[in-house]
Write an enzyme that holds these catalytic residues in place. Structure first.
Site, PDB file in Angstrom:
ATOM      1  N   ASP A 201      -4.963  67.407  78.940  1.00 25.23           N
ATOM      2  CA  ASP A 201      -3.527  67.500  78.689  1.00 25.23           C
ATOM      3  C   ASP A 201      -3.084  68.812  79.331  1.00 25.23           C
ATOM      4  OD1 ASP A 201      -0.955  67.931  77.774  1.00 25.23           O
ATOM      5  OD2 ASP A 201      -1.340  67.194  75.764  1.00 25.23           O
ATOM      6  N   HIS A 202      -2.361  68.726  80.449  1.00 23.83           N
ATOM      7  CA  HIS A 202      -2.088  69.945  81.216  1.00 23.83           C
ATOM      8  C   HIS A 202      -1.302  70.989  80.434  1.00 23.83           C
ATOM      9  CE1 HIS A 202       1.776  67.864  82.043  1.00 23.83           C
ATOM     10  NE2 HIS A 202       2.246  69.085  82.183  1.00 23.83           N
ATOM     11  N   HIS A 264       1.665  66.149  74.300  1.00 23.89           N
ATOM     12  CA  HIS A 264       2.113  67.531  74.496  1.00 23.89           C
ATOM     13  C   HIS A 264       2.592  68.185  73.197  1.00 23.89           C
ATOM     14  CE1 HIS A 264       1.558  66.628  78.580  1.00 23.89           C
ATOM     15  NE2 HIS A 264       2.782  66.314  78.924  1.00 23.89           N
TER      16      HIS A 264
END
Length: 513
Positions: A201-202, A264
């Site tokens: 998950d960036h 996120h």
């Protein structure tokens, strides 16, 4: 295997950041796609530029297009020139970096292609000294994951024959509900061990997100007041100013809840709410994050109208630029009920957070691109200035700004010189001005961590499933309810009026961003 010591103090944490991985090869499935040229290879180039990559580091692109090694390198150079945070590639550095770039043509379901890949990896090991260490990166649509995983196992590529290590990075979306997430986990675990799997998950690679742990646990002024006794509520916002652009087909089957909240925003929530881990060790940190997700009071399908708000943007303008309504976008159904905005109210049933609401919101076609976590503190118990001209006092707020201007601000009240008036003032810390260097891109940190064998910033199986266990009942409640009067907010505004009413019922308001 890489010997990764437990990172149980700041000194070891700093040493980890200065380490260089063992020589290895990264195989990118879907290497002709946008993610590779826009994010992955620019990140790898910048790691090479900062001397963070090992000698002999190599990349093999795996895709169906009829490309040569040379054309692959030329295409990636264009991507680096257009997208690297350090600007266009330096010719000498790029020439050295490009020596390790190779292209392997195959469809994802061709067993011969994987046997050919194994042979090419063996040749790279011999020529460039990569010692059998491999990272497989699934930069493909999710529907290709299962086949690629199965083929890797069938070809024996899930284990290195040369005594090195093997890891696999899986991009989001990781499933679309609890059932599909569990199925994907089972497919992965049939071929790889959990320790080999890196679900990316960036958002967790962003400097400010990582700094949440440091701000909380390395500063004694914050942690004692980080609980229900002092915190009134928490707001977490991830706002996008763009519409769905060319992702209409994907987005219409996903929506804001799946696309943003499940990953996120839930990640941000766990970092804000978790208890201090016993050490800065991957599993110790992830254990605490999972505890938060399991402590969140579930929203039952019949309660969605009480705890959630949905929206879908219509035509409008953002920053003076006209924007078509969501239903007019290519790939979107003309009567779509997919939400492009969502707001939630969540409660965490724990000793620390009992009774404190966490408000989450995310949407597209909003006035600004901004991500922020705001901890609003309770007002003082006795209003000393209630009967004076200085009675209008705003609450203290600690705001962690994730994008676009990374930093932390603290708002508190101060007397205006020469006047009987209290005015809010802000202490402002910005990464760029304080450290004088640009923050690395999220993918730089995450790719390096994977090569080092550090899973702290990656999502574990139980964390993924705990998150979906919260999100899936909300979708079920929406699907069983009446159609929504979409569109219900104009592009370029802060979402539907119902979202403001949602907060007003609690005597609160969304922050102005």
């Amino acid at each position: 295997m890489i010997d990764t010591p437990p990172l149980d103090n700041p000194l070891r944490f700093g040493l980890r950041l200065g380490r260089t991985p063992e020589p290895c090869t990264m195989v990118i499935f879907g290497a002709t796609g946008d993610l590779t040229s826009r994010k992955l290879v620019p990140a790898l180039y910048n790691l090479a530029r900062e001397r963070r990559l090992p000698g002999g580091f190599s990349v093999v692109g795996f895709a169906r297009r009829d490309w040569s090694d040379e054309f692959f390198r030329e295409t990636l150079l264009e991507g680096v020139n257009a997208n690297s945070r350090s600007g266009p590639a330096e010719p000498a550095l790029w020439a050295s970096f490009a020596d390790g770039l190779f292209y392997h043509r195959s469809s994802f379901d061709d067993a011969n292609g994987y046997q050919g890949l194994a042979e090419r990896l063996g040749a790279i090991d011999a020529e460039r000294g990569t010692a059998g260490n491999r990272v497989f990166y699934l930069a493909t649509p999710p529907e290709s994951y299962a086949e690629i995983i199965r083929q890797l196992g069938a070809a024996g590529l899930n284990r290195s024959q040369g005594g090195g290590w093997t890891r696999i990075i899986v991009e989001k979306p990781f499933g679309r509900d609890l059932e599909s997430a569990r199925a994907l986990n089972q497919q992965l675990l049939a071929v790889f061990d959990e320790e080999q799997i890196y679900r990316i998950d960036h958002y967790l690679g962003k400097e400010t997100v990582q700094n949440i742990i440091v701000a909380r646990f390395a500063n004694s002024i914050f942690e004692p007041i980080w609980d229900r006794r002092y915190v009134d509520h928490v707001q977490i916002t991830v706002a996008e100013s763009i519409g769905v652009e060319d992702r209409g087909g994907y987005y219409d089957s996903s929506g804001a809840l799946r696309d943003m909240i499940q990953n996120h925003l839930s990640q941000l929530l766990t970092l804000v709410a978790m208890e201090p881990p016993v050490s800065y060790d991957p599993d110790a940190v992830r254990d605490e994050k999972v505890k938060v997700l399991r402590a969140i009071k579930p929203i039952a399908p019949e309660e969605v109208d009480r705890y959630t708000v949905r929206g879908q943007y219509g035509a409008g303008s953002v920053n003076g630029r006209p924007l078509a309504g969501y239903r007019e976008e290519r790939g979107v159904a003309p009567d779509s009920q997919t939400e492009t905005y969502v707001a939630l109210k969540l409660f965490i049933d724990s000793w620390r957070w009992a009774g404190v609401p966490f408000y989450l919101r995310s949407g597209k076609a909003l006035p600004r691109r901004v991500s922020e976590i705001a901890i609003q503190f309770k007002t003082v118990p006795i209003m000393l200035f209630a009967d004076t001209p200085m009675h209008d006092i705003e609450p203290n707020v600690l705001a962690i700004k994730i994008q676009p201007d990374e930093g932390i601000t603290l708002k508190f009240g101060s007397k205006v010189p020469g006047q009987q008036q209290i005015r809010p003032v802000t202490m402002d810390f910005r990464y760029g001005t304080s450290f004088g260097v640009a923050s690395p891109e999220a993918y730089e940190r995450l790719l390096l961590d994977c090569m080092l064998g550090d899973g702290t910033l990656f999502t574990r199986r139980d964390e993924v499933e705990a998150s979906w266990a919260l999100i899936t009942p909300i979708h079920q409640g929406w699907e069983n309810g009446p159609p929504q009067p979409f569109p219900n907010y104009e592009a370029g505004t802060w979402g539907p009026a119902a979202a403001d009413e949602f907060m007003a019922r609690d005597g609160r308001a969304w922050r102005r961003l």
